[in-house]
Write a protein that holds these residues in place. Structure first.
Motif, PDB file in Angstrom:
ATOM      1  N   LYS A 480       0.965  -1.087   0.045  1.00 28.09           N
ATOM      2  CA  LYS A 480       0.093  -0.115   0.004  1.00 28.09           C
ATOM      3  C   LYS A 480       0.881   1.162  -0.079  1.00 28.09           C
ATOM      4  CE  LYS A 480      -4.012   2.190   2.263  1.00 28.09           C
ATOM      5  NZ  LYS A 480      -4.856   2.033   3.506  1.00 28.09           N
ATOM      6  N   LEU A 481       2.061   1.359   0.815  1.00 26.65           N
ATOM      7  CA  LEU A 481       3.024   2.430   0.806  1.00 26.65           C
ATOM      8  C   LEU A 481       3.570   2.685  -0.481  1.00 26.65           C
ATOM      9  CD1 LEU A 481       4.708   1.746   4.072  1.00 26.65           C
ATOM     10  CD2 LEU A 481       2.988   3.721   3.615  1.00 26.65           C
ATOM     11  N   LYS A 482       3.862   1.386  -1.077  1.00 28.90           N
ATOM     12  CA  LYS A 482       4.229   1.519  -2.523  1.00 28.90           C
ATOM     13  C   LYS A 482       3.560   1.891  -3.513  1.00 28.90           C
ATOM     14  CE  LYS A 482       6.932  -1.009  -5.996  1.00 28.90           C
ATOM     15  NZ  LYS A 482       7.424  -2.427  -6.335  1.00 28.90           N
ATOM     16  N   GLU A 483       2.272   1.341  -3.404  1.00 30.38           N
ATOM     17  CA  GLU A 483       1.116   2.227  -4.284  1.00 30.38           C
ATOM     18  C   GLU A 483       0.776   3.714  -4.092  1.00 30.38           C
ATOM     19  OE1 GLU A 483      -2.254  -0.001  -3.629  1.00 30.38           O
ATOM     20  OE2 GLU A 483      -1.569  -1.778  -4.653  1.00 30.38           O
ATOM     21  N   ASP A 484       0.988   4.070  -2.682  1.00 31.48           N
ATOM     22  CA  ASP A 484       0.602   5.502  -2.375  1.00 31.48           C
ATOM     23  C   ASP A 484       1.800   6.363  -3.133  1.00 31.48           C
ATOM     24  OD1 ASP A 484      -1.491   4.958  -1.039  1.00 31.48           O
ATOM     25  OD2 ASP A 484      -0.800   4.692   0.869  1.00 31.48           O
ATOM     26  N   GLU A 485       3.155   5.911  -2.901  1.00 31.24           N
ATOM     27  CA  GLU A 485       4.138   6.385  -3.378  1.00 31.24           C
ATOM     28  C   GLU A 485       4.101   6.709  -4.947  1.00 31.24           C
ATOM     29  OE1 GLU A 485       7.570   4.542  -2.042  1.00 31.24           O
ATOM     30  OE2 GLU A 485       7.650   5.511   0.000  1.00 31.24           O
ATOM     31  N   ASP A 486       3.654   5.513  -5.572  1.00 34.49           N
ATOM     32  CA  ASP A 486       3.476   5.654  -7.153  1.00 34.49           C
ATOM     33  C   ASP A 486       2.435   6.741  -7.374  1.00 34.49           C
ATOM     34  OD1 ASP A 486       5.530   3.605  -7.033  1.00 34.49           O
ATOM     35  OD2 ASP A 486       4.106   2.100  -7.307  1.00 34.49           O
ATOM     36  N   LYS A 487       1.426   6.423  -6.686  1.00 30.92           N
ATOM     37  CA  LYS A 487       0.382   7.627  -6.948  1.00 30.92           C
ATOM     38  C   LYS A 487       0.629   8.804  -6.640  1.00 30.92           C
ATOM     39  CE  LYS A 487      -4.630   8.179  -5.689  1.00 30.92           C
ATOM     40  NZ  LYS A 487      -5.780   7.872  -4.862  1.00 30.92           N
ATOM     41  N   ALA A 488       1.413   9.158  -5.731  1.00 26.61           N
ATOM     42  CA  ALA A 488       1.741  10.577  -5.468  1.00 26.61           C
ATOM     43  C   ALA A 488       2.784  11.000  -6.528  1.00 26.61           C
ATOM     44  CB  ALA A 488       2.417  10.614  -4.046  1.00 26.61           C
ATOM     45  N   ARG A 489       3.637  10.140  -6.928  1.00 22.09           N
ATOM     46  CA  ARG A 489       4.742  10.351  -7.928  1.00 22.09           C
ATOM     47  C   ARG A 489       3.902  10.735  -9.327  1.00 22.09           C
ATOM     48  NH1 ARG A 489       6.698   7.204 -11.740  1.00 22.09           N
ATOM     49  NH2 ARG A 489       6.214   5.431 -10.668  1.00 22.09           N
ATOM     50  N   LEU A 490       3.020  10.056  -9.738  1.00 20.57           N
ATOM     51  CA  LEU A 490       2.267  10.163 -10.777  1.00 20.57           C
ATOM     52  C   LEU A 490       1.407  11.609 -10.643  1.00 20.57           C
ATOM     53  CD1 LEU A 490       0.707   6.534 -11.678  1.00 20.57           C
ATOM     54  CD2 LEU A 490       2.641   7.738 -12.663  1.00 20.57           C
ATOM     55  N   GLU A 491       0.814  11.633  -9.748  1.00 20.82           N
ATOM     56  CA  GLU A 491       0.174  13.071  -9.637  1.00 20.82           C
ATOM     57  C   GLU A 491       0.964  14.243  -9.724  1.00 20.82           C
ATOM     58  OE1 GLU A 491      -1.802  12.990  -5.917  1.00 20.82           O
ATOM     59  OE2 GLU A 491      -3.315  11.725  -6.457  1.00 20.82           O
ATOM     60  N   LYS A 492       2.191  14.119  -9.173  1.00 20.51           N
ATOM     61  CA  LYS A 492       3.192  14.993  -9.161  1.00 20.51           C
ATOM     62  C   LYS A 492       3.650  15.535 -10.640  1.00 20.51           C
ATOM     63  CE  LYS A 492       7.658  16.667  -7.306  1.00 20.51           C
ATOM     64  NZ  LYS A 492       8.973  16.142  -6.509  1.00 20.51           N
ATOM     65  N   GLU A 493       3.881  14.262 -11.345  1.00 21.43           N
ATOM     66  CA  GLU A 493       4.592  14.410 -12.723  1.00 21.43           C
ATOM     67  C   GLU A 493       3.203  14.821 -13.601  1.00 21.43           C
ATOM     68  OE1 GLU A 493       5.483  10.343 -13.916  1.00 21.43           O
ATOM     69  OE2 GLU A 493       7.226  10.475 -12.809  1.00 21.43           O
ATOM     70  N   ALA A 494       2.008  14.477 -13.346  1.00 27.73           N
ATOM     71  CA  ALA A 494       0.807  15.181 -14.062  1.00 27.73           C
ATOM     72  C   ALA A 494       0.772  16.559 -13.774  1.00 27.73           C
ATOM     73  CB  ALA A 494      -0.385  14.434 -13.533  1.00 27.73           C
ATOM     74  N   LYS A 495       1.035  17.104 -12.806  1.00 29.92           N
ATOM     75  CA  LYS A 495       0.892  18.452 -12.208  1.00 29.92           C
ATOM     76  C   LYS A 495       2.020  19.267 -13.105  1.00 29.92           C
ATOM     77  CE  LYS A 495      -1.434  18.095  -7.807  1.00 29.92           C
ATOM     78  NZ  LYS A 495      -1.044  18.485  -6.217  1.00 29.92           N
ATOM     79  N   GLU A 496       3.134  18.692 -13.031  1.00 25.06           N
ATOM     80  CA  GLU A 496       4.206  19.068 -13.601  1.00 25.06           C
ATOM     81  C   GLU A 496       4.067  19.374 -15.126  1.00 25.06           C
ATOM     82  OE1 GLU A 496       7.792  17.085 -12.648  1.00 25.06           O
ATOM     83  OE2 GLU A 496       7.875  17.734 -10.622  1.00 25.06           O
TER      84      GLU A 496
END
Length: 527
Positions: A480-496
């Motif tokens: 779950k932590l890994k999924e949260d990290e991946d989700k946060a990373r994807l959201e950050k990349e999308a925002k950028e």
């Protein structure tokens, strides 16, 4: 041209069917055309097998081994004319052939099989009958055979060859080979549990051949070996040993009759074996052994007694058959070993009529006991039970019959009074009760140890489940932590990416119009 109309008729000629020739009712199925070929020669299946063994009825009884190199009188005469070393070399080569030992073969297309090993074993046995069985030890043949029989994991060919050699010695040398092969009986019976069917068949045939040449004076030495085989965990070993005891009973009934007090207590528990093959074979063996009894008075009651031994529900019928028995001949230990267990069981029945019949039979039987030593081993079975009948039964007539039987039995045992016999067997019963208590305590301790072990295993299993659950929970949390990290990373990349798309300046120029300073018509113009 012939015309066919409504009135035309046809005549059909029916051919006579050939009826097969009827078989004569006296035609035997033992003819050579119906012979079955199996290990070491011909097996003849008769319509009514003489043996009671179900396995022997299915397989048949193997015929005698037939040799190849020493099968004629001329070949045996040529062996006699050979020098000692040449004869010994020939015997060792035959032993190697019987054991399937690989050596130089001038015909490489032929391989060692059961038939060739059986022929070599027969030649070896006939050669030793000419050279003398005393040379079996000097040449090391017995040592080699025993080594293969006692080896924990011998080659299959060598083990089968060893069994065939022993069988050949029994068939060719006769009673001369008895002192050399009889010590191997225990190992041969053990081979009955082998994984290979050929080995099991060879072990059965070899043991049967050994019993044929058994000396009557050696039966008392062979029967303990069979008793040891009865305790083997493999059911085929038990079955083979029971069949061999039946064979001894048919060959030497008088000697088996003398040993009945020792034989019956060993076979009776096997009636309740978990394997039906063993239980059925034990019942047949008990019947054959009991039929060796020489007392003509109880001959008619033996089938009912054996049925009661195998099925306790038939006890009353057996006692009723004994009630119709008139004792005239003296009663020996063999007869008592057959009757006393059933009478003791009958005295424990709830029916007072059965107790009365048992008391009458005991009184009539005790009057003809030939010696106190014959009935002494069975006193502990009858005296305590008769004493209970005398004290506990409410009907006076039955008590009187039991008292009379107890007095007669006490006299047969050689005691001066009932009190003396009761006291003696009371001590014996106390010792027996103490032994039973010790056995019960050992069983309870074993159960307690088993329960503690099961409880420990359950605790260990619960601990392993708890650890497994914790590991799975930790794995799920990490996932779950890994999924949260991946989700946060994807959201950050999308925002950028979105920010990059909305950015007006990239490298000093507008992304819309490409100028450093946007025109009013540009979408990114800010004024």
């Amino acid at each position: 041209m012939t015309s066919i109309g409504a009135g035309t008729t046809f005549k059909v000629v029916k051919k006579a069917s050939k009826t097969p020739p009827s078989k004569s009712p006296n035609m035997s199925r033992n003819s050579s055309s119906n012979s079955l070929y199996s290990l070491g020669g011909t097996r003849k299946m008769s319509r009514k097998p003489s043996s009671n063994n179900l396995t022997e009825q299915i397989r048949g009884i193997a015929s005698q081994l037939e040799g190849v190199k020493l099968s004629t009188e001329a070949q045996l005469a040529g062996l006699k004319l050979m020098e000692v070393k040449e004869g010994e070399a020939m015997m060792k080569n035959l032993l190697d052939d019987a054991l399937g030992v690989e050596r130089f073969n001038p015909n490489p297309h032929t391989a060692s099989d059961t038939k060739s090993r059986g022929g070599a074993a027969a030649d070896l046995a006939k050669g030793m009958s000419v050279l003398g069985v005393l040379n079996l030890k000097r040449m090391g043949i017995l040592k080699t055979i025993k080594g293969h029989l006692t080896h924990p994991n011998p080659p299959v060919n060598a083990l089968e060859g060893s069994l065939l050699v022993v069988r050949g010695l029994c068939e060719s040398c006769g009673s001369k080979a008895e002192p050399f092969v009889m010590p191997l009986l225990g190992y041969i019976l053990k081979c009955s549990s082998h994984n290979s069917g050929a080995i099991r068949d060879a072990a059965e045939d070899t043991a049967r051949a050994m019993m044929v040449l058994l000396n009557t004076h050696a039966i008392c030495l062979v029967v303990p070996v069979l008793f040891k085989a009865f305790a083997d965990p493999e059911w085929r070993v038990k079955e083979n040993a029971l069949n061999r005891l039946s064979q001894i009973a048919s060959l030497s009934p008088m000697d088996v009759s003398v040993l009945l007090p020792k034989i019956l207590p060993k076979i009776t528990p096997m009636v309740w074996d978990t394997k039906p093959q063993v239980s059925k074979c034990a019942a047949k063996t008990i019947l054959e052994c009991c039929n060796t009894n020489l007392n003509p008075d109880v001959k008619g009651a033996i089938p009912a007694i054996v049925a009661a031994i195998c099925k306790p529900t038939q006890t009353v019928k057996a006692i009723e058959s004994l009630m119709h028995t008139t004792f005239v001949v003296s009663v020996d230990a063999a007869t008592l070993s057959i009757l006393c267990p059933i009478l003791s069981r009958g005295l424990k029945e709830k029916s007072t009529n059965v107790k009365r019949m048992c008391s009458i039979v005991i009184e009539n039987m005790s009057k003809l006991v030939d010696s106190p030593t014959a009935v002494a081993p069975f006193g502990k079975l009858l005296v305590p039970e008769l004493k209970k009948v005398c004290e506990n039964v409410q009907f006076e007539e039955i008590r009187d019959v039991a008292i009379a039987a107890l007095k007669t039995l006490t006299k047969a045992l050689g005691h001066s009074s009932v009190e003396e016999a009761t006291e003696k067997y009371a001590n014996d019963m106390a010792e027996e009760s103490r032994r039973l208590d010790e056995e019960q305590k050992a069983i309870e301790d074993e159960r307690a140890a088993l329960g503690a072990k099961i409880k420990e295993e359950e605790q260990q299993e619960l601990e392993e489940r708890r650890k497994f659950k914790e590991a799975m929970d930790a794995a799920r949390k990490l996932e779950k932590l890994k999924e949260d990290e991946d989700k946060a990373r994807l959201e950050k990349e999308a925002k950028e990416k979105d920010k990059a798309k909305k950015s007006t300046k990239k490298g000093g120029k507008c992304q819309g119009c490409g100028l450093k300073k946007c025109k009013k018509s540009c979408l990114f113009f800010t004024g």
